[in-house]
Design a protein around this motif. Structure first.
Motif, PDB file in Angstrom:
ATOM      1  N   GLY A   1      11.287   7.332  -3.402  1.00 30.01           N
ATOM      2  CA  GLY A   1      10.539   6.539  -4.377  1.00 30.01           C
ATOM      3  C   GLY A   1      10.838   6.929  -5.807  1.00 30.01           C
TER       4      GLY A   1
ATOM      5  N   GLY B   1       3.024  -5.043   1.449  1.00 28.71           N
ATOM      6  CA  GLY B   1       2.463  -4.410   0.257  1.00 28.71           C
ATOM      7  C   GLY B   1       2.415  -5.269  -0.974  1.00 28.71           C
TER       8      GLY B   1
ATOM      9  N   SER C   1      -0.807  -4.655  -2.576  1.00 25.89           N
ATOM     10  CA  SER C   1      -1.273  -3.271  -2.540  1.00 25.89           C
ATOM     11  C   SER C   1      -1.279  -2.631  -3.925  1.00 25.89           C
ATOM     12  CB  SER C   1      -0.387  -2.435  -1.609  1.00 25.89           C
ATOM     13  OG  SER C   1      -0.464  -2.906  -0.294  1.00 25.89           O
ATOM     14  N   ASP C   2      -2.186  -1.698  -4.101  1.00 24.88           N
ATOM     15  CA  ASP C   2      -2.219  -0.877  -5.307  1.00 24.88           C
ATOM     16  C   ASP C   2      -1.350   0.342  -5.038  1.00 24.88           C
ATOM     17  OD1 ASP C   2      -2.726   0.584  -7.560  1.00 24.88           O
ATOM     18  OD2 ASP C   2      -4.837   0.979  -7.112  1.00 24.88           O
ATOM     19  N   TYR C   3      -0.175   0.402  -5.673  1.00 26.35           N
ATOM     20  CA  TYR C   3       0.750   1.495  -5.376  1.00 26.35           C
ATOM     21  C   TYR C   3       0.696   2.623  -6.371  1.00 26.35           C
ATOM     22  CZ  TYR C   3       3.401  -2.235  -7.765  1.00 26.35           C
ATOM     23  OH  TYR C   3       3.794  -3.260  -8.583  1.00 26.35           O
TER      24      TYR C   3
ATOM     25  N   TYR D   1       8.140  -4.121  -7.812  1.00 23.87           N
ATOM     26  CA  TYR D   1       7.756  -4.381  -6.424  1.00 23.87           C
ATOM     27  C   TYR D   1       8.976  -4.732  -5.583  1.00 23.87           C
ATOM     28  CZ  TYR D   1       6.407  -6.597  -2.176  1.00 23.87           C
ATOM     29  OH  TYR D   1       6.334  -6.919  -0.833  1.00 23.87           O
TER      30      TYR D   1
ATOM     31  N   MET E   1      10.773  -1.738  -4.612  1.00 26.48           N
ATOM     32  CA  MET E   1      10.040  -1.036  -3.558  1.00 26.48           C
ATOM     33  C   MET E   1      10.271  -1.701  -2.204  1.00 26.48           C
ATOM     34  SD  MET E   1       6.487  -0.537  -5.660  1.00 26.48           S
ATOM     35  CE  MET E   1       5.526  -0.183  -4.179  1.00 26.48           C
TER      36      MET E   1
ATOM     37  N   ARG F   1       5.843   5.607  -2.337  1.00 25.29           N
ATOM     38  CA  ARG F   1       5.170   5.375  -3.612  1.00 25.29           C
ATOM     39  C   ARG F   1       6.155   5.635  -4.755  1.00 25.29           C
ATOM     40  NH1 ARG F   1      -0.034   5.003  -4.528  1.00 25.29           N
ATOM     41  NH2 ARG F   1      -0.597   6.025  -2.555  1.00 25.29           N
TER      42      ARG F   1
ATOM     43  N   LEU G   1       3.865   5.303   1.298  1.00 22.77           N
ATOM     44  CA  LEU G   1       2.848   4.329   0.929  1.00 22.77           C
ATOM     45  C   LEU G   1       2.412   3.520   2.140  1.00 22.77           C
ATOM     46  CD1 LEU G   1       1.377   3.482  -1.667  1.00 22.77           C
ATOM     47  CD2 LEU G   1       3.117   1.712  -1.984  1.00 22.77           C
TER      48      LEU G   1
END
Length: 437
Positions: A136, A260, A263-265, A303, A306, A319, A342
């Motif tokens: 990450g 995700g 999602s709050d990462y 995002y 990710m 994360r 995550l």
């Protein structure tokens, strides 16, 4: 107060902290190789001038500390103004005539990769995010338009009124329709909810009507009878729209959440939450639009980096982080970021199947401009319709496909078809060379 001390100290309204800054030399911000990106220089009047040696090249990451604070300057203000072993520093300072120095913040950023991304982006609106899939770590994060953090105070009126919003970090705060890069998620949903997805074919004539929505392939190109592999390589919209009918709106929305998208990462820098509206009650029109990355779905380049990193990392989304560790004035290492899982967006089997599909995109499909000599690249191109102007160009990918070391997400605003793809390929090549050193 103890629990929230870092947030309180980073608040621009904290008068006590502003007073403290007069007697403390703010810590430096450095890249992962020790290059100084932000430092404080003592002036004749006893004050400190914050300087940014690389200027625009790292502006959206370092942020600024002048008219308020942004970027790392804001997110890690507590550490930059915290004095390790303050009593010893003050005693030593009395003898040497120096103020105590705050902690340094060492980033995961590699300025060679960052500079390459910045040079390739040039004066084109857009963003580039480079990540290490297994951890990450953010290796590069570029966005344009940008600004010079050295002159924010003098440029303030322009910066806050310019319609191009140069203070906005498009890499984390920009939201765009994902275009055909979203087909990765649609393909994953098919793997989970369409038992015969491998044998499912569709006869593409270049356009198809679903409910009251007509779906077109790029330039209305008729792809003929295609399966998943061919449809992904050629980015056939009609195939994926038909596939979405078999998946269903409820199942596709479920997979989007599992990937995700909402999602709050917990990324340290200011970032925008991706947007989706698809649910089990959505119309067929909204379903097919969503399946090809159009409609009401909006995502940030961060995002997308990710998401593609999770595909490269056996389905594990890590994360994202941009600070590696804190370094005290005496050279000792303080808090160090530990990579953190995550979520798991899919199984290793599914990522292996996706990998084969994405290799085909770069090998013989729409993504050939991202090829690297001697390296197998996996990725997906995208063209996102823009209601206010020319379409946006996307590319997400990783390399080497057999053992992914680095991933990238590139978006170019209002661009010609496929402009993001060669930029992504060159950034991946530079990143691989740097990581191999």
């Amino acid at each position: 107060m103890i629990v929230d001390r870092a947030e309180i100290s980073g608040n621009s309204y904290n008068i006590r902290l502003r007073n403290d800054e007069e007697g403390i030399q703010r810590g430096d911000i450095l890249d992962r190789n020790g290059e100084v990106l932000a430092t404080s220089t003592l002036q004749e009047d006893g004050s400190y001038l914050r300087e940014y040696p690389r200027g625009r090249m790292a502006a959206h990451v370092t942020g600024y500390s002048s008219v308020g604070k942004t970027g790392v300057e804001a997110a890690y203000n507590f550490e930059l103004m915290s004095v390790h072993q303050e009593l010893l520093q003050r005693l030593s300072g009395l003898l040497e005539g120096k103020d105590p120095k705050g902690n340094d913040v060492v980033l995961t950023l590699d300025m060679d990769i960052q500079s390459a991304a910045g040079d390739l982006l040039g004066s084109t609106k857009g963003a580039v995010v480079v990540m290490e899939p297994s951890t990450g770590r953010i290796l590069a994060m570029q966005a344009y338009p940008d600004f010079d953090p050295n002159t924010v105070s003098g440029d303030w009126d322009y910066l806050t009124t310019d319609e191009d919003s140069p203070l906005v970090n498009r890499a984390t705060q920009g939201l765009y329709p994902p275009g055909s890069t979203f087909k990765i998620i649609t393909a994953l949903a098919a793997m989970e909810y369409v038992p015969d997805w491998e044998s499912f074919t569709y006869d593409c004539t270049g356009e198809a009507e679903f409910e009251n929505k007509v779906i077109h392939c790029y330039n209305n190109k008729a792809h003929g009878t295609v399966d998943m592999e061919e449809a992904m390589a050629e980015s056939c919209n009609c195939y994926f729209a038909a596939l979405a009918e078999k998946i269903g709106a409820g199942n596709l929305s479920k997979v989007m959440k599992e990937c995700g998208i909402l999602s709050d990462y917990g990324f340290a820098l200011a970032h925008s939450q991706s947007v989706m509206s698809l649910n089990k009650d959505s119309s067929e029109s909204e379903l097919v639009e969503t399946s090809i990355g159009q409609g009401k779905t909006s995502v940030s380049p961060l995002y997308m980096a990710m998401m593609i990193s999770a595909v490269a990392n056996d389905g594990i989304m890590m994360r994202p982080y941009i600070v590696d560790h804190i370094q005290y004035a005496n050279g000792e290492i303080g808090d160090t970021t530990v990579p953190e899982k995550l979520m798991e967006i899919c199984s290793p089997t599914e990522t292996s199947q996706l990998n084969d599909l994405l290799v085909g995109v770069v090998d013989h499909g729409t993504g050939t401009a991202a090829q690297i000599s001697g390296v197998t690249v996996a990725g997906k191109t995208g063209t996102a319709e823009n209601a206010t102007g020319k379409d946006h160009s996307w590319f997400v990918g990783y390399a080497p496909a057999e053992d992914p070391q680095v991933s990238v997400a590139v978006v170019i605003e209002n661009s010609d078809y496929g402009k993001a793809t060669p930029i992504a390929g060159e950034v991946l090549e530079v990143a691989l060379e740097k990581l191999a050193e």
